[in-house]
Scaffold this motif. Structure first.
Motif, PDB file in Angstrom:
ATOM      1  N   GLU A  21       0.834  -1.205   0.000  1.00 52.40           N
ATOM      2  CA  GLU A  21       0.000   0.000   0.000  1.00 52.40           C
ATOM      3  C   GLU A  21       0.863   1.248   0.000  1.00 52.40           C
ATOM      4  O   GLU A  21       2.056   1.210   0.288  1.00 52.40           O
ATOM      5  N   PRO A  30      -6.819   9.023  -0.368  1.00 55.50           N
ATOM      6  CA  PRO A  30      -7.075   7.600  -0.151  1.00 55.50           C
ATOM      7  C   PRO A  30      -5.817   6.859   0.271  1.00 55.50           C
ATOM      8  O   PRO A  30      -4.697   7.364   0.118  1.00 55.50           O
ATOM      9  N   GLU A  76      -8.310   1.901  -4.618  1.00 54.35           N
ATOM     10  CA  GLU A  76      -8.284   3.025  -3.681  1.00 54.35           C
ATOM     11  C   GLU A  76      -9.334   2.799  -2.602  1.00 54.35           C
ATOM     12  O   GLU A  76     -10.450   2.364  -2.900  1.00 54.35           O
ATOM     13  N   VAL A  77      -8.975   3.111  -1.366  1.00 52.93           N
ATOM     14  CA  VAL A  77      -9.944   3.161  -0.274  1.00 52.93           C
ATOM     15  C   VAL A  77     -10.011   4.616   0.175  1.00 52.93           C
ATOM     16  O   VAL A  77      -9.008   5.188   0.623  1.00 52.93           O
ATOM     17  N   GLN A  78     -11.179   5.213   0.008  1.00 48.85           N
ATOM     18  CA  GLN A  78     -11.311   6.657   0.160  1.00 48.85           C
ATOM     19  C   GLN A  78     -11.357   7.096   1.626  1.00 48.85           C
ATOM     20  O   GLN A  78     -11.548   6.295   2.543  1.00 48.85           O
ATOM     21  N   GLU A  81     -14.243   6.070   3.954  1.00 47.36           N
ATOM     22  CA  GLU A  81     -14.175   4.681   4.412  1.00 47.36           C
ATOM     23  C   GLU A  81     -13.106   4.522   5.486  1.00 47.36           C
ATOM     24  O   GLU A  81     -13.289   3.786   6.464  1.00 47.36           O
ATOM     25  N   ALA A  90      -9.014  -0.297   6.801  1.00 49.77           N
ATOM     26  CA  ALA A  90      -9.150   0.167   5.419  1.00 49.77           C
ATOM     27  C   ALA A  90      -8.024  -0.378   4.557  1.00 49.77           C
ATOM     28  O   ALA A  90      -8.235  -0.769   3.396  1.00 49.77           O
ATOM     29  N   THR A  91      -6.813  -0.428   5.115  1.00 48.90           N
ATOM     30  CA  THR A  91      -5.672  -0.969   4.371  1.00 48.90           C
ATOM     31  C   THR A  91      -5.861  -2.452   4.096  1.00 48.90           C
ATOM     32  O   THR A  91      -5.639  -2.931   2.973  1.00 48.90           O
ATOM     33  N   LEU A  93      -8.657  -4.071   3.984  1.00 49.08           N
ATOM     34  CA  LEU A  93      -9.752  -4.199   3.017  1.00 49.08           C
ATOM     35  C   LEU A  93      -9.245  -3.956   1.605  1.00 49.08           C
ATOM     36  O   LEU A  93      -9.560  -4.697   0.664  1.00 49.08           O
ATOM     37  N   GLY A  94      -8.426  -2.906   1.437  1.00 51.24           N
ATOM     38  CA  GLY A  94      -7.865  -2.621   0.123  1.00 51.24           C
ATOM     39  C   GLY A  94      -6.985  -3.746  -0.380  1.00 51.24           C
ATOM     40  O   GLY A  94      -6.990  -4.056  -1.581  1.00 51.24           O
ATOM     41  N   TRP A  97      -9.291  -6.379  -1.723  1.00 46.10           N
ATOM     42  CA  TRP A  97      -9.850  -5.946  -3.012  1.00 46.10           C
ATOM     43  C   TRP A  97      -8.821  -6.080  -4.127  1.00 46.10           C
ATOM     44  O   TRP A  97      -9.134  -6.523  -5.228  1.00 46.10           O
TER      45      TRP A  97
END
Length: 203
Positions: A21, A30, A76-78, A81, A90-91, A93-94, A97
């Motif tokens: 990331e 993001p 991207e995770v904004q 979120e 969030a990291t 989750l990204g 994805w």
């Protein structure tokens, strides 16, 4: 989230994805995550942790990685979120994805850091992996270049914050702009300096 326990070594024939990331620490923008499956038949010289490469090297490697990799993805995770579930979640989750978005399904993933997300394949977390594993290095470069470009685009919309220079990190310049103008739509309101700047404006 799974702990970074040892995972049996994967067979050589298994497709291995590197995952990394960019943007966990900034106050704005993001977090961007990339996954890359390199092609052993098309090696790329110069791969390293993106933080150890200058901008010119990263920009030169960026198209080579996309051209020569067997598969790659960037997600991207904004900021909203990030505020909702926190930056670590969030990291992770990204990362999930990014692996799920690959056009080839890896049998194994190498993830930079000490935490593993829930992935559709076996995985191993490697602290400092972006400087040790070429696939993670490649993911690091894709994520970093993508995020830097995004922040330069946001600079055109919000030039008062200097996003093109600090990329959203909490530099003195950025903190001064926050105090003067307050947060904009891409600021992470769950991060203390942003929260404090917003509260000060409401007093």
């Amino acid at each position: 989230m799974r702990s970074a326990e040892a995972v049996p070594v994967t067979p050589a024939a298994t497709l291995v994805a590197g995952v990394d990331e960019a943007g966990r620490g900034p106050l704005a923008g993001p977090v961007v995550v990339a996954a890359v499956i390199l092609d052993p038949a098309r090696p790329i010289d110069g791969l390293d942790d993106s933080k150890r490469l200058d901008e010119r090297c990263r920009e030169a490697l960026f198209p080579l990685i996309r051209q020569r990799a067997l598969a790659w993805s960037v997600v991207e995770v904004q900021a909203d979120e990030i505020d909702r579930i926190n930056i670590l979640q969030a990291t992770l989750l990204g990362m999930r994805w990014a692996v799920e978005k690959l056009t080839l399904a890896p049998g194994f993933a190498l993830v930079d850091g000490n935490c593993l997300p829930a992935l559709p394949c076996a995985a191993r977390a490697i602290v400092g992996g972006d400087g040790l594993e070429p696939a993670i290095s490649a993911a690091s470069i894709l994520a970093k270049v993508t995020r830097d470009r995004l922040m330069c685009e946001w600079h055109r919309r919000y030039p008062q914050y200097g996003f093109d220079r600090h990329k959203g990190y909490g530099t003195p310049e950025h903190l001064q702009s926050l105090a003067r103008f307050g947060p904009c739509e891409i600021h992470r309101r769950s991060f203390a300096p942003v929260r404090e700047a917003l509260q000060a404006l409401l007093l």
